[in-house]
Design a protein around this motif. Structure first.
Motif, PDB file in Angstrom:
ATOM      1  N   GLU B  57       4.118   0.493  34.642  1.00 55.92           N
ATOM      2  CA  GLU B  57       4.621   1.056  35.906  1.00 55.92           C
ATOM      3  C   GLU B  57       5.040  -0.030  36.755  1.00 55.92           C
ATOM      4  O   GLU B  57       6.219   0.231  37.553  1.00 55.92           O
ATOM      5  CB  GLU B  57       3.523   1.960  36.509  1.00 55.92           C
ATOM      6  N   LEU B  58       4.329  -0.817  37.000  1.00 57.37           N
ATOM      7  CA  LEU B  58       4.573  -2.034  37.884  1.00 57.37           C
ATOM      8  C   LEU B  58       5.860  -2.813  37.551  1.00 57.37           C
ATOM      9  O   LEU B  58       6.665  -2.966  38.463  1.00 57.37           O
ATOM     10  CB  LEU B  58       3.193  -2.761  38.079  1.00 57.37           C
ATOM     11  N   ARG B  59       5.993  -3.052  36.217  1.00 59.11           N
ATOM     12  CA  ARG B  59       7.051  -3.549  35.600  1.00 59.11           C
ATOM     13  C   ARG B  59       8.379  -2.714  35.937  1.00 59.11           C
ATOM     14  O   ARG B  59       9.234  -3.276  36.187  1.00 59.11           O
ATOM     15  CB  ARG B  59       6.827  -3.885  33.975  1.00 59.11           C
ATOM     16  N   ARG B  60       8.199  -1.383  35.758  1.00 54.21           N
ATOM     17  CA  ARG B  60       9.393  -0.866  36.104  1.00 54.21           C
ATOM     18  C   ARG B  60       9.650  -0.696  37.865  1.00 54.21           C
ATOM     19  O   ARG B  60      10.870  -0.559  38.376  1.00 54.21           O
ATOM     20  CB  ARG B  60       9.241   0.853  35.491  1.00 54.21           C
ATOM     21  N   LEU B  61       8.562  -0.735  38.388  1.00 54.42           N
ATOM     22  CA  LEU B  61       8.642  -0.511  39.759  1.00 54.42           C
ATOM     23  C   LEU B  61       9.275  -1.818  40.554  1.00 54.42           C
ATOM     24  O   LEU B  61      10.280  -1.689  41.379  1.00 54.42           O
ATOM     25  CB  LEU B  61       7.204  -0.403  40.369  1.00 54.42           C
ATOM     26  N   VAL B  62       9.074  -2.851  39.819  1.00 52.68           N
ATOM     27  CA  VAL B  62       9.616  -4.318  40.324  1.00 52.68           C
ATOM     28  C   VAL B  62      10.692  -4.714  39.257  1.00 52.68           C
ATOM     29  O   VAL B  62      10.248  -5.571  38.373  1.00 52.68           O
ATOM     30  CB  VAL B  62       8.566  -5.274  40.858  1.00 52.68           C
ATOM     31  N   PRO B  63      11.635  -4.344  39.244  1.00 55.18           N
ATOM     32  CA  PRO B  63      12.603  -4.307  38.045  1.00 55.18           C
ATOM     33  C   PRO B  63      12.807  -5.896  37.663  1.00 55.18           C
ATOM     34  O   PRO B  63      12.959  -6.317  36.510  1.00 55.18           O
ATOM     35  CB  PRO B  63      13.708  -3.640  38.266  1.00 55.18           C
ATOM     36  N   ASP B  64      13.105  -6.646  38.665  1.00 52.64           N
ATOM     37  CA  ASP B  64      13.287  -8.126  38.618  1.00 52.64           C
ATOM     38  C   ASP B  64      12.140  -9.049  38.552  1.00 52.64           C
ATOM     39  O   ASP B  64      12.391 -10.470  38.385  1.00 52.64           O
ATOM     40  CB  ASP B  64      14.118  -8.490  39.710  1.00 52.64           C
ATOM     41  N   ILE B  65      10.847  -8.446  38.270  1.00 50.58           N
ATOM     42  CA  ILE B  65       9.848  -9.339  37.802  1.00 50.58           C
ATOM     43  C   ILE B  65       9.980  -9.513  36.106  1.00 50.58           C
ATOM     44  O   ILE B  65      10.080  -8.398  35.597  1.00 50.58           O
ATOM     45  CB  ILE B  65       8.515  -9.036  38.291  1.00 50.58           C
ATOM     46  N   SER B  66       9.305 -10.685  35.756  1.00 47.56           N
ATOM     47  CA  SER B  66       9.455 -11.000  34.133  1.00 47.56           C
ATOM     48  C   SER B  66       7.724 -10.721  33.942  1.00 47.56           C
ATOM     49  O   SER B  66       6.959 -10.554  34.720  1.00 47.56           O
ATOM     50  CB  SER B  66       9.491 -12.325  33.827  1.00 47.56           C
ATOM     51  N   GLN B  67       7.744 -10.196  32.668  1.00 44.69           N
ATOM     52  CA  GLN B  67       6.345  -9.785  32.348  1.00 44.69           C
ATOM     53  C   GLN B  67       5.465 -10.890  32.612  1.00 44.69           C
ATOM     54  O   GLN B  67       4.259 -10.880  33.020  1.00 44.69           O
ATOM     55  CB  GLN B  67       6.404  -9.465  30.627  1.00 44.69           C
ATOM     56  N   ARG B  68       5.848 -12.362  32.019  1.00 40.21           N
ATOM     57  CA  ARG B  68       5.228 -13.325  32.306  1.00 40.21           C
ATOM     58  C   ARG B  68       4.370 -13.328  33.850  1.00 40.21           C
ATOM     59  O   ARG B  68       3.249 -13.557  33.883  1.00 40.21           O
ATOM     60  CB  ARG B  68       5.840 -14.645  32.072  1.00 40.21           C
ATOM     61  N   MET B  69       5.377 -13.241  34.637  1.00 35.97           N
ATOM     62  CA  MET B  69       4.918 -13.463  36.064  1.00 35.97           C
ATOM     63  C   MET B  69       4.205 -12.385  36.548  1.00 35.97           C
ATOM     64  O   MET B  69       3.231 -12.349  37.467  1.00 35.97           O
ATOM     65  CB  MET B  69       6.281 -13.326  37.044  1.00 35.97           C
ATOM     66  N   LEU B  70       4.472 -11.080  36.043  1.00 39.45           N
ATOM     67  CA  LEU B  70       3.680  -9.950  36.499  1.00 39.45           C
ATOM     68  C   LEU B  70       2.286 -10.211  36.130  1.00 39.45           C
ATOM     69  O   LEU B  70       1.109  -9.984  36.675  1.00 39.45           O
ATOM     70  CB  LEU B  70       4.145  -8.538  35.673  1.00 39.45           C
ATOM     71  N   THR B  71       1.922 -10.520  34.684  1.00 42.17           N
ATOM     72  CA  THR B  71       0.763 -10.915  34.143  1.00 42.17           C
ATOM     73  C   THR B  71      -0.008 -11.833  34.928  1.00 42.17           C
ATOM     74  O   THR B  71      -1.095 -11.710  35.213  1.00 42.17           O
ATOM     75  CB  THR B  71       0.940 -11.498  32.647  1.00 42.17           C
ATOM     76  N   GLN B  72       0.796 -13.051  35.267  1.00 43.17           N
ATOM     77  CA  GLN B  72       0.154 -14.041  35.908  1.00 43.17           C
ATOM     78  C   GLN B  72      -0.600 -13.866  37.488  1.00 43.17           C
ATOM     79  O   GLN B  72      -1.278 -14.237  37.956  1.00 43.17           O
ATOM     80  CB  GLN B  72       1.025 -15.154  35.842  1.00 43.17           C
ATOM     81  N   THR B  73       0.677 -12.883  37.915  1.00 42.20           N
ATOM     82  CA  THR B  73       0.281 -12.874  39.317  1.00 42.20           C
ATOM     83  C   THR B  73      -0.860 -11.729  39.743  1.00 42.20           C
ATOM     84  O   THR B  73      -1.575 -11.985  40.421  1.00 42.20           O
ATOM     85  CB  THR B  73       1.697 -12.145  40.051  1.00 42.20           C
ATOM     86  N   LEU B  74      -0.821 -10.869  38.727  1.00 42.38           N
ATOM     87  CA  LEU B  74      -2.050  -9.937  38.797  1.00 42.38           C
ATOM     88  C   LEU B  74      -3.239 -10.477  38.371  1.00 42.38           C
ATOM     89  O   LEU B  74      -4.275 -10.013  39.016  1.00 42.38           O
ATOM     90  CB  LEU B  74      -1.654  -8.725  37.661  1.00 42.38           C
ATOM     91  N   TYR B  75      -3.226 -11.300  37.667  1.00 42.00           N
ATOM     92  CA  TYR B  75      -4.453 -12.253  37.024  1.00 42.00           C
ATOM     93  C   TYR B  75      -4.661 -12.976  38.520  1.00 42.00           C
ATOM     94  O   TYR B  75      -6.087 -13.172  38.730  1.00 42.00           O
ATOM     95  CB  TYR B  75      -4.039 -13.164  36.002  1.00 42.00           C
ATOM     96  N   ASP B  76      -3.893 -13.627  39.243  1.00 39.44           N
ATOM     97  CA  ASP B  76      -4.232 -14.649  40.195  1.00 39.44           C
ATOM     98  C   ASP B  76      -4.956 -13.768  41.277  1.00 39.44           C
ATOM     99  O   ASP B  76      -5.920 -14.024  42.064  1.00 39.44           O
ATOM    100  CB  ASP B  76      -2.912 -15.295  40.687  1.00 39.44           C
TER     101      ASP B  76
END
Lengths: 136, 136
Positions: B57-76
DNA sequence: TAGTGCTGGTCTCTTTCTGAGACTACCACT
DNA sequence: AGTGGTAGTCTCAGAAAGAGACCAGCACTA
């Protein structure tokens, strides 16, 4: 209930919810927030909120910033209208940086976050320590 | 007066002024502020402040984030204690991210900045346009 | 009168961070 | 059997950041 799977239908709903409440992917707010979000920008804003500073003073005040980044960050802040740059034609020409009205206004809002950080930084550090311990 | 040259003497004074008022080069506050300052962190905080979201959902919500960055940012964010991650053992295991109490608390302060941005983003954009025009 | 240091920068090189996209593995539905 | 949705990881290229050399001009000092 295996109603844990919320697909498709929620797409537009979530987008609308965000758009109404906080403005996400498209919006000017995001642009402004990210403009404040640089590693050094907040730091320099904090410094300049105190009083105007000259280039060299800032460099000494924030010892781990490189001249290159200081130049560029001040340029960016000036460009966004937060900082005023004034050159004094003294013997070696000196340059003074100060907050504009817009800058002071923005810093007022930003200040809330600083206060929160002052109160809660130990909680954040504790959370980080716990998390790292759990991973190990 | 050629008293424009303030060297040496002011070093400690300025340092003290900052340390007292806003804490600059050494301090936990800086660490926390920079922890919030990432390009995507504020964005995801805004999203999660609305309601919990799943990864996709987050990936679709913020279309211009890459999966890698989403994973990492959520981790942080999870590491810093702002975000809670819960895995549901559904058919394809789904993961839900939500704000912790600490996260909500931080977002309360951060919200001020969002409100400011909503009110003043056009002023920032105008300043930028003026500045760019003056340079050209 | 040459040396040293201060002023605010710019320029180059290296390292670090970010972004795009392929790939995994499992399961449901068609 | 194939397609698509789940949440990621891995790799590689490009962008951004940091370290440090260099510049030009003036003041003070030896």
């Amino acid at each position: 209930m295996d109603g844990k799977v919320i697909n498709l239908k929620s797409k537009m709903e979530t987008y609308k919810a965000i758009s109404g409440g906080g403005n996400i992917a498209n919006c000017p707010v995001r642009e402004v927030i990210q403009g404040v979000s640089g590693k050094w920008r907040s730091l320099l804003m904090m410094a300049l909120a105190e009083r105007p500073y000259r280039f060299g003073e800032l460099r000494r005040l924030v010892p781990d910033i490189s001249q290159r980044m200081l130049t560029q960050t001040l340029y960016d802040l000036q460009r966004d209208g937060y900082v005023h740059r004034e050159v004094f034609p003294t013997k070696p020409p000196s340059v003074e940086y100060s907050l504009t009205d817009l800058g002071r206004s923005m810093f007022g809002a930003f200040h809330q976050l600083i206060l929160w950080a002052e109160l809660n930084h130990d909680a954040v550090r504790a959370a980080r320590a716990d998390f790292d311990a759990a991973q190990a």
